[in-house]
Design a protein around this motif. Structure first.
Motif, PDB file in Angstrom:
ATOM      1  N   ASP A   1       0.842  -1.203   0.000  1.00 51.45           N
ATOM      2  CA  ASP A   1       0.000   0.000   0.000  1.00 51.45           C
ATOM      3  C   ASP A   1       0.880   1.258   0.000  1.00 51.45           C
ATOM      4  OD1 ASP A   1      -2.152  -1.696   0.169  1.00 51.45           O
ATOM      5  OD2 ASP A   1      -2.638  -1.256   2.259  1.00 51.45           O
ATOM      6  N   ILE A   2       1.908   1.231   0.825  1.00 50.54           N
ATOM      7  CA  ILE A   2       2.833   2.382   0.891  1.00 50.54           C
ATOM      8  C   ILE A   2       3.449   2.622  -0.484  1.00 50.54           C
ATOM      9  CG2 ILE A   2       5.110   3.093   1.782  1.00 50.54           C
ATOM     10  CD1 ILE A   2       4.300   1.811   4.472  1.00 50.54           C
ATOM     11  N   LYS A   3       3.857   1.539  -1.123  1.00 44.72           N
ATOM     12  CA  LYS A   3       4.464   1.648  -2.456  1.00 44.72           C
ATOM     13  C   LYS A   3       3.490   2.351  -3.415  1.00 44.72           C
ATOM     14  CE  LYS A   3       6.166  -1.367  -6.151  1.00 44.72           C
ATOM     15  NZ  LYS A   3       6.744  -2.672  -6.481  1.00 44.72           N
ATOM     16  N   LYS A   4       2.226   1.924  -3.400  1.00 47.64           N
ATOM     17  CA  LYS A   4       1.233   2.548  -4.293  1.00 47.64           C
ATOM     18  C   LYS A   4       0.988   4.007  -3.918  1.00 47.64           C
ATOM     19  CE  LYS A   4      -1.091  -1.618  -5.899  1.00 47.64           C
ATOM     20  NZ  LYS A   4      -1.432  -2.705  -4.953  1.00 47.64           N
ATOM     21  N   GLY A   5       0.986   4.270  -2.618  1.00 49.34           N
ATOM     22  CA  GLY A   5       0.793   5.651  -2.166  1.00 49.34           C
ATOM     23  C   GLY A   5       1.949   6.554  -2.616  1.00 49.34           C
ATOM     24  N   ILE A   6       3.159   6.016  -2.584  1.00 52.69           N
ATOM     25  CA  ILE A   6       4.320   6.792  -3.037  1.00 52.69           C
ATOM     26  C   ILE A   6       4.253   6.996  -4.554  1.00 52.69           C
ATOM     27  CG2 ILE A   6       6.850   6.857  -3.214  1.00 52.69           C
ATOM     28  CD1 ILE A   6       6.940   5.072  -0.686  1.00 52.69           C
TER      29      ILE A   6
ATOM     30  N   ALA B   1      -6.537   2.824  -5.077  1.00 52.87           N
ATOM     31  CA  ALA B   1      -7.752   2.353  -4.409  1.00 52.87           C
ATOM     32  C   ALA B   1      -7.446   1.719  -3.058  1.00 52.87           C
ATOM     33  CB  ALA B   1      -8.474   1.349  -5.303  1.00 52.87           C
ATOM     34  N   CYS B   2      -6.246   1.126  -2.898  1.00 51.99           N
ATOM     35  CA  CYS B   2      -5.937   0.446  -1.634  1.00 51.99           C
ATOM     36  C   CYS B   2      -5.954   1.424  -0.471  1.00 51.99           C
ATOM     37  CB  CYS B   2      -4.581  -0.255  -1.715  1.00 51.99           C
ATOM     38  SG  CYS B   2      -3.183   0.849  -1.981  1.00 51.99           S
ATOM     39  N   MET B   3      -5.778   2.715  -0.762  1.00 51.87           N
ATOM     40  CA  MET B   3      -5.768   3.697   0.315  1.00 51.87           C
ATOM     41  C   MET B   3      -7.171   3.985   0.853  1.00 51.87           C
ATOM     42  SD  MET B   3      -2.835   4.358   1.302  1.00 51.87           S
ATOM     43  CE  MET B   3      -1.107   4.375   0.839  1.00 51.87           C
ATOM     44  N   LEU B   4      -8.185   3.404   0.210  1.00 49.05           N
ATOM     45  CA  LEU B   4      -9.547   3.514   0.758  1.00 49.05           C
ATOM     46  C   LEU B   4      -9.709   2.619   1.971  1.00 49.05           C
ATOM     47  CD1 LEU B   4     -11.682   3.399  -2.494  1.00 49.05           C
ATOM     48  CD2 LEU B   4     -10.947   5.377  -1.158  1.00 49.05           C
ATOM     49  N   ARG B   5      -8.985   1.534   1.960  1.00 48.50           N
ATOM     50  CA  ARG B   5      -9.057   0.609   3.094  1.00 48.50           C
ATOM     51  C   ARG B   5      -8.313   1.223   4.270  1.00 48.50           C
ATOM     52  NH1 ARG B   5      -5.815  -3.076   2.548  1.00 48.50           N
ATOM     53  NH2 ARG B   5      -5.034  -2.918   0.417  1.00 48.50           N
ATOM     54  N   PRO B   6      -8.919   1.173   5.460  1.00 47.40           N
ATOM     55  CA  PRO B   6      -8.149   1.652   6.610  1.00 47.40           C
ATOM     56  C   PRO B   6      -6.986   0.702   6.907  1.00 47.40           C
ATOM     57  CG  PRO B   6     -10.243   0.723   7.336  1.00 47.40           C
ATOM     58  CD  PRO B   6     -10.263   0.714   5.829  1.00 47.40           C
TER      59      PRO B   6
END
Lengths: 428, 428
Positions: free
Chosen positions: A94-99, B47-52
């Motif tokens: 998730d961090i990777k995608k956020g970056i 989209a994964c950042m929608l998940r807490p």
């Protein structure tokens, strides 16, 4: 259990006093009861540990760390899991995608360092430069100075382009220096927080490609506050820190390498000097190397990654464009207020100002240290002086991420107005 | 404010779907409204950042990280202050005193790294060894392997003494190797967590002094669980990690250098390869160099230091002797339970067992990965296999600090009994 009781906080000071007076004490009697293999301690427990941890509330309106939003603090304070558990890998994914979103890149080789922005800086240089290779560094503040020092330590031939704090480099100047020095790596700071400059980036990546050079950009102070497009701008290596506009606690540092950078760093003759920062291992730890198994390398800062994920989630929810627009708007509000106070902004050209960190010239006749001390004491507010080459030139006000609000700008302005009124002007 | 609303979690998935279908959307219309200087983003929010953030509860009964006590988590989740505020220096001073107690040293040059145990490992080698100098490394598990690799990367002449996992070195063997290789640094692991060995240390410091060699000891897995006396045992450089018996989250690593080590590292001809790990700068950051001003070096992990201080306070309250006694007692309880299950402890000699991490041989006919997966799935409990040279030889159960309780040992034993019953024995 008896022993545990004796060592409790209440007894600790008395115990220490006793140790200091060298008389037989309960402590010494206890020691005699211990197993033979355990010699006695000679350094007593420190009395300062009787005091609970205290950290006052502060408005962190300097160049970072910035105040951390409650939900990021809560994420960082959650019970931890193992650094190699599948759920942790998911969080790292998730961090990777956020970056990737924050950097605007599709680079697979996108990770977070287990360390501050300096760890990312060293990682970038260590992995892409071999001893004897030529490196070109644009220095217009402290960060270029740091990269030049790092590259020198590993035996690179370091060439620098230098401007005074707040100065910037034209693409023509960069191309001339590149043609002359034939570097394998060119370093530029996007957000020069020591001067408050947001450096133009468009076109430099193309110049670097033309000269077969990697383009390394530092966005520690700018990411999330000012537009950057890693892929579109042909940036080969980009890094940032967690504690600026991202608003996580310091201790993690996103970094990304594109295919060109990967080709260079994975086809080198020598190993990087650092095992800890070797991207061969870090890429495996972050699942970027296509290998099915992740092999233990180091223990990542689990709580730090929890907090970083939450901060990246906030950025994804807010949206990059909105975050950029908002920082620009609040900064403009701050500029006007500073000018209304008679203060002079250090970066004259509005379009070159870093929206996250605003610099103004130290007002004539004032002692900047005295002003900052006054503001800290009477307003519980951090602003800072310059850093490196900008020391004595500027005062810096940072309003980033969670702190980026007009009401906070107004608080900062009120504190400055108060300091200008109450700090004595020198007669010089 | 309108834009912010559009980007909220609830709208994000819909927005992303829209971006993917390449139709004009609210998002695109918003982009047109942005200032000219801001190009449009091409990478949508993930989209994964929608998940807490989700992290399940786990019994962390592996070799670390260990479960973090609530008061340490709370300390790590407190609002941060600046890394250069006077209150932060006070907290760092407390940490220094806490480390001096835990290490049993009066060394002034005592700090915490802003990183994991590997950062401390690299810091120790980088600062005390120059290219071409001879280093002697005792390898009886993974940590010696790592130090040898680190020393090789900076151009040291690395000599190794090798034993199979669980093996240990006599003082005579060490002295012979030292006389032969004339190293400037000798490395030994006190708590070899990959094999479960607690290496004897008495007398080795004297051998090192006789041969004008620095004695570097790794106590990442043993500090707080087994006796170590830095000063009395003439250890020149000692480091540990935060996430083992200290029970803080991973990301900080206490390290201390005595006068001999300081003399060597501050009288070198070359600069250490790492700017970030250069003790010239770190000693100033930690106020150990006697200079009145602390100059910005890097941004320390403020939350990590809060947590580390709290974990050191717990150790000071408990008392070292009580902590050592308690770990030994709980480990003995675990040994008996394992033997009652018919399991064979890997380290035969009780006095050489590491109290924090217990190793037993993989029971005949069982697949260790299957057993560990079963225990994780049915008991939410982490135990681990070997590491490096001990992979396929052992299973490891760690009960450290907060987790060091007889009830936890009983939970681990029940889980193992269950796994032995339900995991099929192979026919081989």
């Amino acid at each position: 259990m008896m022993q545990r009781t004796v060592f409790r906080r209440a007894a600790l000071l008395a115990q220490q006093a006793a140790v200091e007076s060298s008389l037989p004490t309960k402590n010494m009697i206890m020691m005699l009861r211990l197993d033979r293999c355990m010699s006695s301690v000679s350094i007593p427990p420190p009395a300062c540990m009787l005091r609970p941890l205290e950290a006052p509330f502060r408005y962190l309106f300097g160049p970072g760390p910035s105040n951390v939003p409650p939900r990021v603090l809560a994420a960082g304070g959650r019970p931890i899991i193992g650094h190699l558990h599948p759920e942790m890998y998911e969080i790292m994914n998730d961090i990777k995608k956020g970056i990737q979103y924050a950097f605007q890149t599709e680079n697979n080789m996108t990770i977070s360092m287990s360390g501050s922005g300096h760890a990312a800086m060293e990682c970038a240089v260590f992995n892409t430069v071999e001893p004897g290779e030529s490196v070109l560094v644009a220095i217009n503040g402290i960060w270029g100075e740091r990269v030049a020092e790092i590259a020198e330590r590993i035996g690179a031939k370091v060439h620098t382009m230098v401007k005074p704090p707040g100065g910037y480099f034209t693409n023509e100047e960069i191309e001339q220096a590149m043609a002359k020095h034939k570097p394998v790596l060119f370093f530029l700071t996007h957000g020069e927080s020591s001067a408050g400059l947001c450096h133009p980036v468009d076109g430099i990546g193309d110049v670097c490609r033309k000269h077969n050079c990697l383009f390394l950009v530092d966005t520690v102070a700018s990411l999330g506050a000012a537009p950057i497009f890693m892929d579109k701008q042909n940036i080969d290596i980009l890094y940032t820190g967690s504690q600026k506009a991202l608003n996580a606690p310091p201790g993690t540092a996103p970094i990304s390498f594109n295919e060109r950078a990967c080709h260079k760093m994975f086809n080198r003759k020598t190993k990087p000097v650092s095992y800890l920062f070797d991207m061969t291992h870090l890429s495996n730890y972050w699942g970027c190397d296509g290998q099915p198994a992740r092999i233990y390398h180091h223990t990542g800062p689990v709580s730090g990654f929890f907090a970083l994920r939450e901060s990246l989630a906030i950025l994804a929810e807010t949206g990059l464009e909105e975050s950029w627009r908002h920082h620009k708007e609040v900064a403009a509000h701050l500029y006007k207020g500073l000018e209304d106070l008679g203060l002079k902004l250090f970066i004259k050209d509005k379009d070159l100002r870093l929206p996250s960190v605003t610099t103004f010239a130290i007002p004539d006749g004032y002692n900047w240290r005295e002003m900052l001390t006054y503001i800290m004491k009477h307003h519980q507010m951090e602003m800072t002086g310059g850093l490196g080459p900008s020391v004595g030139l500027v005062i810096r006000v940072g309003l980033m991420g969670y702190n980026c609000k007009k009401t906070n700008a107004d608080l900062a302005l009120a504190a400055l107005e108060d300091a200008l009124k109450h700090c004595k002007k020198s007669k010089a």
